[in-house]
Design a protein around this motif. Structure first.
Motif, PDB file in Angstrom:
ATOM      1  N   GLY A 291      20.771  14.514  -4.372  1.00 13.33           N
ATOM      2  CA  GLY A 291      19.354  14.760  -4.586  1.00 13.33           C
ATOM      3  C   GLY A 291      18.455  14.011  -3.620  1.00 13.33           C
ATOM      4  O   GLY A 291      17.248  14.280  -3.557  1.00 13.33           O
ATOM      5  N   GLY A 292      19.024  13.072  -2.890  1.00 12.73           N
ATOM      6  CA  GLY A 292      18.248  12.274  -1.949  1.00 12.73           C
ATOM      7  C   GLY A 292      18.029  12.969  -0.627  1.00 12.73           C
ATOM      8  O   GLY A 292      18.419  14.129  -0.425  1.00 12.73           O
ATOM      9  N   SER A 293      17.430  12.228   0.296  1.00 13.68           N
ATOM     10  CA  SER A 293      17.075  12.772   1.612  1.00 13.68           C
ATOM     11  C   SER A 293      17.483  11.819   2.721  1.00 13.68           C
ATOM     12  O   SER A 293      17.558  10.605   2.521  1.00 13.68           O
ATOM     13  CB  SER A 293      15.558  13.002   1.699  1.00 13.68           C
ATOM     14  N   LEU A 294      17.721  12.406   3.881  1.00  6.59           N
ATOM     15  CA  LEU A 294      17.967  11.645   5.105  1.00  6.59           C
ATOM     16  C   LEU A 294      17.361  12.422   6.264  1.00  6.59           C
ATOM     17  O   LEU A 294      17.279  13.655   6.209  1.00  6.59           O
ATOM     18  CB  LEU A 294      19.464  11.450   5.366  1.00  6.59           C
ATOM     19  N   ARG A 295      16.992  11.716   7.307  1.00  3.81           N
ATOM     20  CA  ARG A 295      16.574  12.377   8.544  1.00  3.81           C
ATOM     21  C   ARG A 295      17.455  11.887   9.685  1.00  3.81           C
ATOM     22  O   ARG A 295      17.477  10.690   9.989  1.00  3.81           O
ATOM     23  CB  ARG A 295      15.105  12.112   8.873  1.00  3.81           C
ATOM     24  N   LEU A 296      18.149  12.815  10.283  1.00  6.29           N
ATOM     25  CA  LEU A 296      18.999  12.511  11.428  1.00  6.29           C
ATOM     26  C   LEU A 296      18.221  12.718  12.721  1.00  6.29           C
ATOM     27  O   LEU A 296      17.351  13.593  12.796  1.00  6.29           O
ATOM     28  CB  LEU A 296      20.242  13.403  11.432  1.00  6.29           C
ATOM     29  N   SER A 297      18.561  11.919  13.713  1.00  7.57           N
ATOM     30  CA  SER A 297      17.957  12.053  15.038  1.00  7.57           C
ATOM     31  C   SER A 297      19.043  12.218  16.081  1.00  7.57           C
ATOM     32  O   SER A 297      20.139  11.671  15.939  1.00  7.57           O
ATOM     33  CB  SER A 297      17.127  10.805  15.387  1.00  7.57           C
ATOM     34  N   CYS A 298      18.712  12.941  17.127  1.00  5.33           N
ATOM     35  CA  CYS A 298      19.632  13.116  18.252  1.00  5.33           C
ATOM     36  C   CYS A 298      18.816  12.908  19.519  1.00  5.33           C
ATOM     37  O   CYS A 298      17.949  13.733  19.847  1.00  5.33           O
ATOM     38  CB  CYS A 298      20.246  14.508  18.219  1.00  5.33           C
ATOM     39  N   ALA A 299      19.076  11.807  20.191  1.00  2.00           N
ATOM     40  CA  ALA A 299      18.359  11.480  21.424  1.00  2.00           C
ATOM     41  C   ALA A 299      19.161  11.975  22.622  1.00  2.00           C
ATOM     42  O   ALA A 299      20.361  11.710  22.727  1.00  2.00           O
ATOM     43  CB  ALA A 299      18.148   9.977  21.525  1.00  2.00           C
ATOM     44  N   ALA A 300      18.484  12.688  23.508  1.00  2.00           N
ATOM     45  CA  ALA A 300      19.148  13.267  24.673  1.00  2.00           C
ATOM     46  C   ALA A 300      18.659  12.613  25.949  1.00  2.00           C
ATOM     47  O   ALA A 300      17.477  12.302  26.089  1.00  2.00           O
ATOM     48  CB  ALA A 300      18.874  14.765  24.729  1.00  2.00           C
ATOM     49  N   SER A 301      19.573  12.407  26.852  1.00  2.00           N
ATOM     50  CA  SER A 301      19.202  11.915  28.180  1.00  2.00           C
ATOM     51  C   SER A 301      19.052  13.104  29.112  1.00  2.00           C
ATOM     52  O   SER A 301      19.527  14.195  28.830  1.00  2.00           O
ATOM     53  CB  SER A 301      20.287  10.980  28.721  1.00  2.00           C
ATOM     54  N   GLY A 302      18.351  12.916  30.205  1.00  2.00           N
ATOM     55  CA  GLY A 302      18.213  14.006  31.165  1.00  2.00           C
ATOM     56  C   GLY A 302      16.882  14.712  31.053  1.00  2.00           C
ATOM     57  O   GLY A 302      16.268  14.752  29.987  1.00  2.00           O
ATOM     58  N   ARG A 303      16.470  15.303  32.157  1.00  2.00           N
ATOM     59  CA  ARG A 303      15.145  15.919  32.214  1.00  2.00           C
ATOM     60  C   ARG A 303      15.135  17.370  31.762  1.00  2.00           C
ATOM     61  O   ARG A 303      14.093  17.976  31.678  1.00  2.00           O
ATOM     62  CB  ARG A 303      14.615  15.836  33.644  1.00  2.00           C
ATOM     63  N   SER A 304      16.307  17.923  31.451  1.00  2.00           N
ATOM     64  CA  SER A 304      16.379  19.340  31.138  1.00  2.00           C
ATOM     65  C   SER A 304      16.290  19.626  29.647  1.00  2.00           C
ATOM     66  O   SER A 304      16.427  20.774  29.239  1.00  2.00           O
ATOM     67  CB  SER A 304      17.690  19.912  31.674  1.00  2.00           C
ATOM     68  N   PHE A 305      16.038  18.613  28.830  1.00  2.00           N
ATOM     69  CA  PHE A 305      16.096  18.784  27.370  1.00  2.00           C
ATOM     70  C   PHE A 305      15.186  19.900  26.901  1.00  2.00           C
ATOM     71  O   PHE A 305      15.544  20.676  26.027  1.00  2.00           O
ATOM     72  CB  PHE A 305      15.732  17.470  26.678  1.00  2.00           C
ATOM     73  N   SER A 306      13.979  19.980  27.437  1.00  2.00           N
ATOM     74  CA  SER A 306      13.016  20.977  26.956  1.00  2.00           C
ATOM     75  C   SER A 306      13.475  22.405  27.225  1.00  2.00           C
ATOM     76  O   SER A 306      12.946  23.344  26.635  1.00  2.00           O
ATOM     77  CB  SER A 306      11.646  20.744  27.598  1.00  2.00           C
ATOM     78  N   ARG A 307      14.449  22.591  28.092  1.00  3.85           N
ATOM     79  CA  ARG A 307      14.977  23.922  28.397  1.00  3.85           C
ATOM     80  C   ARG A 307      16.297  24.200  27.673  1.00  3.85           C
ATOM     81  O   ARG A 307      16.988  25.178  27.995  1.00  3.85           O
ATOM     82  CB  ARG A 307      15.183  24.063  29.906  1.00  3.85           C
ATOM     83  N   LEU A 308      16.651  23.352  26.725  1.00  7.03           N
ATOM     84  CA  LEU A 308      17.902  23.514  25.990  1.00  7.03           C
ATOM     85  C   LEU A 308      17.636  23.918  24.543  1.00  7.03           C
ATOM     86  O   LEU A 308      16.827  23.278  23.860  1.00  7.03           O
ATOM     87  CB  LEU A 308      18.700  22.216  25.992  1.00  7.03           C
ATOM     88  N   SER A 309      18.327  24.936  24.086  1.00  8.01           N
ATOM     89  CA  SER A 309      18.383  25.187  22.648  1.00  8.01           C
ATOM     90  C   SER A 309      19.365  24.172  22.065  1.00  8.01           C
ATOM     91  O   SER A 309      20.386  23.865  22.680  1.00  8.01           O
ATOM     92  CB  SER A 309      18.853  26.608  22.371  1.00  8.01           C
ATOM     93  N   MET A 310      19.021  23.646  20.912  1.00 13.21           N
ATOM     94  CA  MET A 310      19.808  22.551  20.340  1.00 13.21           C
ATOM     95  C   MET A 310      20.282  22.905  18.937  1.00 13.21           C
ATOM     96  O   MET A 310      19.611  23.643  18.199  1.00 13.21           O
ATOM     97  CB  MET A 310      18.974  21.277  20.283  1.00 13.21           C
ATOM     98  N   GLY A 311      21.409  22.336  18.573  1.00 14.81           N
ATOM     99  CA  GLY A 311      21.957  22.613  17.252  1.00 14.81           C
ATOM    100  C   GLY A 311      22.556  21.377  16.612  1.00 14.81           C
ATOM    101  O   GLY A 311      22.857  20.390  17.293  1.00 14.81           O
ATOM    102  N   TRP A 312      22.686  21.445  15.316  1.00 14.39           N
ATOM    103  CA  TRP A 312      23.397  20.437  14.539  1.00 14.39           C
ATOM    104  C   TRP A 312      24.649  21.087  13.955  1.00 14.39           C
ATOM    105  O   TRP A 312      24.601  22.243  13.495  1.00 14.39           O
ATOM    106  CB  TRP A 312      22.529  19.888  13.407  1.00 14.39           C
TER     107      TRP A 312
END
Length: 120
Positions: free
Chosen positions: A15-36
């Motif tokens: 019933g609780g909550s969590l927020r996961l983060s994924c930090a990416a290196s590199g300048r191309s991140f904004s052009r990448l579709s991302m998934g979990w």
């Protein structure tokens, strides 16, 4: 090659909550579709959610629809997974990866993941 570092996992009651983060290196991140993705003990890794690079369209596995939300902050090169109403069956190691836009197909190398454990 984009390097990815997941964080934010932990032990939480059902019933609780969590927020996961994924930090990416590199300048191309904004052009990448991302998934979990996630992998529970003894099971195959499975798709959880994704977000496209061009219009922030989101996709979810049926098992998490309505409970999880994926988002991204291109200024911070980070993708998030907000997980609410967690269930014991959500227990797994969670990974992020770039994905082929419009599909669940992961493209890059896997990071170390972050462990999420949901107690009943």
């Amino acid at each position: 090659q984009v390097q990815l570092v997941e964080s934010g996992g932990g032990l939480v009651q059902a019933g609780g909550s969590l927020r996961l983060s994924c930090a990416a290196s590199g300048r191309s991140f904004s052009r990448l579709s991302m998934g979990w993705f996630r992998q529970a003990p003894g099971k195959e890794r499975e798709f959880v959610a994704s977000i496209t690079w061009n219009d922030d369209r989101t996709y979810y596995a049926e098992s998490v629809k309505g409970r999880f939300a994926i988002s991204r902050d291109n200024a911070k090169n980070t993708v998030y997974l907000q997980m609410n109403s967690l269930k014991p069956e959500d227990t797994a190691v969670y990974y992020c990866n770039s994905v082929l836009t419009g599909t669940n197909q992961p493209l890059g190398s896997w990071g170390q993941g972050t462990q999420v454990t949901v107690s009943s």
